[in-house]
Design an enzyme around this catalytic site. Structure first.
Site, PDB file in Angstrom:
ATOM      1  N   LYS A 148      69.690  46.136 129.139  1.00 50.94           N
ATOM      2  CA  LYS A 148      68.506  46.432 128.310  1.00 50.94           C
ATOM      3  C   LYS A 148      68.741  45.826 126.936  1.00 50.94           C
ATOM      4  CE  LYS A 148      67.350  50.792 125.928  1.00 50.94           C
ATOM      5  NZ  LYS A 148      67.003  52.219 126.108  1.00 50.94           N
ATOM      6  N   LYS A 150      67.474  45.607 123.007  1.00 52.09           N
ATOM      7  CA  LYS A 150      66.640  46.192 121.960  1.00 52.09           C
ATOM      8  C   LYS A 150      65.788  45.075 121.366  1.00 52.09           C
ATOM      9  CE  LYS A 150      68.024  50.506 121.691  1.00 52.09           C
ATOM     10  NZ  LYS A 150      67.127  51.661 121.712  1.00 52.09           N
ATOM     11  N   ASP A 176      63.558  47.386 125.093  1.00 50.26           N
ATOM     12  CA  ASP A 176      63.227  48.671 124.454  1.00 50.26           C
ATOM     13  C   ASP A 176      62.874  48.426 122.993  1.00 50.26           C
ATOM     14  OD1 ASP A 176      63.055  51.285 123.560  1.00 50.26           O
ATOM     15  OD2 ASP A 176      65.209  51.693 123.710  1.00 50.26           O
ATOM     16  N   ASN A 178      61.581  50.982 120.877  1.00 45.43           N
ATOM     17  CA  ASN A 178      61.627  52.198 120.056  1.00 45.43           C
ATOM     18  C   ASN A 178      60.400  52.328 119.154  1.00 45.43           C
ATOM     19  OD1 ASN A 178      65.020  51.717 120.181  1.00 45.43           O
ATOM     20  ND2 ASN A 178      64.221  53.754 120.595  1.00 45.43           N
ATOM     21  N   GLU A 204      59.918  49.184 127.341  1.00 44.81           N
ATOM     22  CA  GLU A 204      60.045  50.596 126.970  1.00 44.81           C
ATOM     23  C   GLU A 204      59.497  50.858 125.569  1.00 44.81           C
ATOM     24  OE1 GLU A 204      64.111  51.880 127.210  1.00 44.81           O
ATOM     25  OE2 GLU A 204      63.665  53.930 126.578  1.00 44.81           O
ATOM     26  N   ASP A 229      59.636  56.713 126.463  1.00 41.43           N
ATOM     27  CA  ASP A 229      60.829  57.470 126.084  1.00 41.43           C
ATOM     28  C   ASP A 229      60.389  58.509 125.044  1.00 41.43           C
ATOM     29  OD1 ASP A 229      63.301  58.365 125.115  1.00 41.43           O
ATOM     30  OD2 ASP A 229      63.927  56.446 124.304  1.00 41.43           O
ATOM     31  N   LYS A 253      65.748  61.902 129.126  1.00 40.80           N
ATOM     32  CA  LYS A 253      66.933  62.294 128.358  1.00 40.80           C
ATOM     33  C   LYS A 253      66.876  63.807 128.195  1.00 40.80           C
ATOM     34  CE  LYS A 253      67.114  58.176 125.372  1.00 40.80           C
ATOM     35  NZ  LYS A 253      66.581  57.625 124.108  1.00 40.80           N
TER      36      LYS A 253
HETATM   37  O1  NPG Z   1      73.631  53.786 126.317  1.00 45.64           O
HETATM   38  O2  NPG Z   1      73.999  55.674 125.344  1.00 45.64           O
HETATM   39  C1  NPG Z   1      73.437  54.592 125.412  1.00 45.64           C
HETATM   40  C2  NPG Z   1      72.463  54.256 124.316  1.00 45.64           C
HETATM   41  C3  NPG Z   1      71.193  53.685 124.828  1.00 45.64           C
HETATM   42  O3  NPG Z   1      69.768  52.436 123.404  1.00 45.64           O
HETATM   43  C4  NPG Z   1      70.178  53.539 123.726  1.00 45.64           C
HETATM   44  N1  NPG Z   1      69.749  54.654 123.174  1.00 45.64           N
HETATM   45  O4  NPG Z   1      66.489  54.478 121.910  1.00 45.64           O
HETATM   46  O5  NPG Z   1      67.259  54.989 123.830  1.00 45.64           O
HETATM   47  C5  NPG Z   1      67.436  54.732 122.648  1.00 45.64           C
HETATM   48  C6  NPG Z   1      68.824  54.679 122.087  1.00 45.64           C
HETATM   49  C7  NPG Z   1      69.210  55.818 121.186  1.00 45.64           C
HETATM   50  C8  NPG Z   1      70.544  56.005 120.877  1.00 45.64           C
HETATM   51  C9  NPG Z   1      68.292  56.669 120.663  1.00 45.64           C
HETATM   52  C10 NPG Z   1      70.946  57.034 120.033  1.00 45.64           C
HETATM   53  C11 NPG Z   1      68.680  57.699 119.807  1.00 45.64           C
HETATM   54  C12 NPG Z   1      70.019  57.874 119.500  1.00 45.64           C
END
Ligand code: NPG
Length: 359
Positions: A148, A150, A176, A178, A204, A229, A253
């Site tokens: 994945k 970002k 992703d 966000n 995402e 998400d 999550k």
């Molecule tokens: O592999 O643990 C992992 C991290 C994956 O990118 C990841 N997490 O936006 O999903 C997300 C992000 C994140 C990490 C979000 C930490 C919030 C806190």
């Protein structure tokens, strides 16, 4: 739920490499561990409130002042609005305590249908294209079953194009955002539409968490599945998003939805609607990672999650480190979450300990 003693312990843990997303760069994790009697859990709230409203100091305060007192009184934690990551950690510690007492594993408790789960990796926004290509090459060499990336406005089509050119169409790839894209910004929407030509598994959370209408509009224009998400804090939100056509995949999550029970409720909503799912990650230590692996062993999790080796995040983990073998991680089978804390390591990272007792 009942308890006699709750410990709130803060740890400062260095990360293997800094992680950059549209929220900024993180180079260490400020971890909040919650112990309920003999049970432990990890709160995933990040240092700053940039992913959702929650952040670790806020989670600590709401646990101490509002949630733990309710636990001691036997009151419903949902008497407190929101604060899902804090609630998830407290609930998970209660579950861990109960399972440890009965010698059962979380995987058994969750109805796990696999002993190992496929490993996936999330790559942050790098400082150069070369660095990205090196990161993808390393991830493939380590056996990760999907990658994945970002993305954010200005870093989207170009990296996806370069990765496809270097690694071909067989690389399982997803992106992703966000929530970094503006639904009313034509250039942003054009970039997302342009991503449709690259055979991505999913895109995402392109838009703001509360903008389901924008996600539904984009989903109608794309062949690539839209995954949510941040827009899914509960099973009810998952139902609404699915009914509106805002997503055809959901990232689950436990912290984001307030705990494992609600994660199971989201799972059940998605299975009933034929919506695919995968387990997300929040750079958890081995403790949170163990719970994520148990969740991912449930039948509805048909897509590869953000489930990586401990070493991807931490040079030293507080449990036996998770290692990728044959592209998979083990689903722990020990009592409770299934992993033991290495208390000497926990102590070495500890910055504060607070113990609360039932009156
Ligand atoms: O592999 O643990 C992992 C991290 C994956 O990118 C990841 N997490 O936006 O999903 C997300 C992000 C994140 C990490 C979000 C930490 C919030 C806190």
């Amino acid at each position: 739920m009942g308890a006699d003693e709750v410990e709130l312990r803060r740890l400062r843990m260095p990360l293997t490499t800094p992680f950059r997303s549209s929220h900024g760069v993180v180079s260490e994790r400020d971890v909040l561990l919650v112990r309920v009697d003999e049970g432990w859990a990890e709160c995933v709230a990040p240092t700053e409130p940039t992913y959702t409203e929650e952040y670790v100091d806020g989670a600590h305060a709401v646990l101490r002042d509002h949630l733990v007192p309710r636990l001691f009184d036997g009151a419903d934690l949902d008497g407190v609005a929101g604060h899902r990551m804090a609630k998830a950690a407290l609930r998970m510690a209660v579950v861990d305590d109960g399972l440890r007492r009965s010698g059962r594993s979380l995987a058994m408790h969750m109805g796990a249908v696999r002993e190992r789960v496929p490993a996936g990796i999330a790559l942050g926004i790098p400082s150069s294209m070369d660095e990205l290509l090196e990161d993808v090459a390393a991830a493939s060499a380590e056996g990760y079953q999907r990658v994945k990336l970002k993305i954010r406005p200005g870093w989207d089509v170009a990296p996806v194009k370069e990765v496809r050119a270097a690694f071909g169409d067989s690389l399982a790839l997803q992106v992703d955002a966000n929530g970094a894209y503006g639904a009313s910004d034509p250039a942003h929407v054009d970039a997302l539409v342009a991503l449709d030509g690259f055979g991505l598994l999913l895109i995402e959370q392109p838009f703001a968490a509360d903008d389901l209408v924008a996600h539904a509009g984009l989903a109608r224009r794309l062949n690539t599945p839209v995954c949510l998400d941040e827009s899914v804090p509960s099973a009810a939100a998952a139902s609404a998003a699915i009914a509106m056509g805002a997503c055809s995949v959901v990232n689950v999550k436990p912290g984001r939805v307030g705990g494992l029970d609600e994660a199971v409720a989201v799972h059940d909503v998605c299975v009933a609607a034929g919506v695919a799912m995968w387990v997300g990650g929040m750079s958890e230590t081995g403790l949170g990672r163990a719970a994520n692996c148990a969740l991912a062993a449930m039948p509805g999790f048909t897509m590869v999650g953000d489930l990586s080796a401990s070493a991807r995040w931490f040079p030293v983990d507080i449990t036996e480190p998770f290692v990728v073998e044959d592209g998979t991680l083990p689903v722990p089978t020990g009592p409770g979450a299934g992993v033991e804390l290495r208390m000497d390591v926990v102590e070495s990272f500890t910055t504060s300990v607070e113990v609360l007792r039932r009156a």
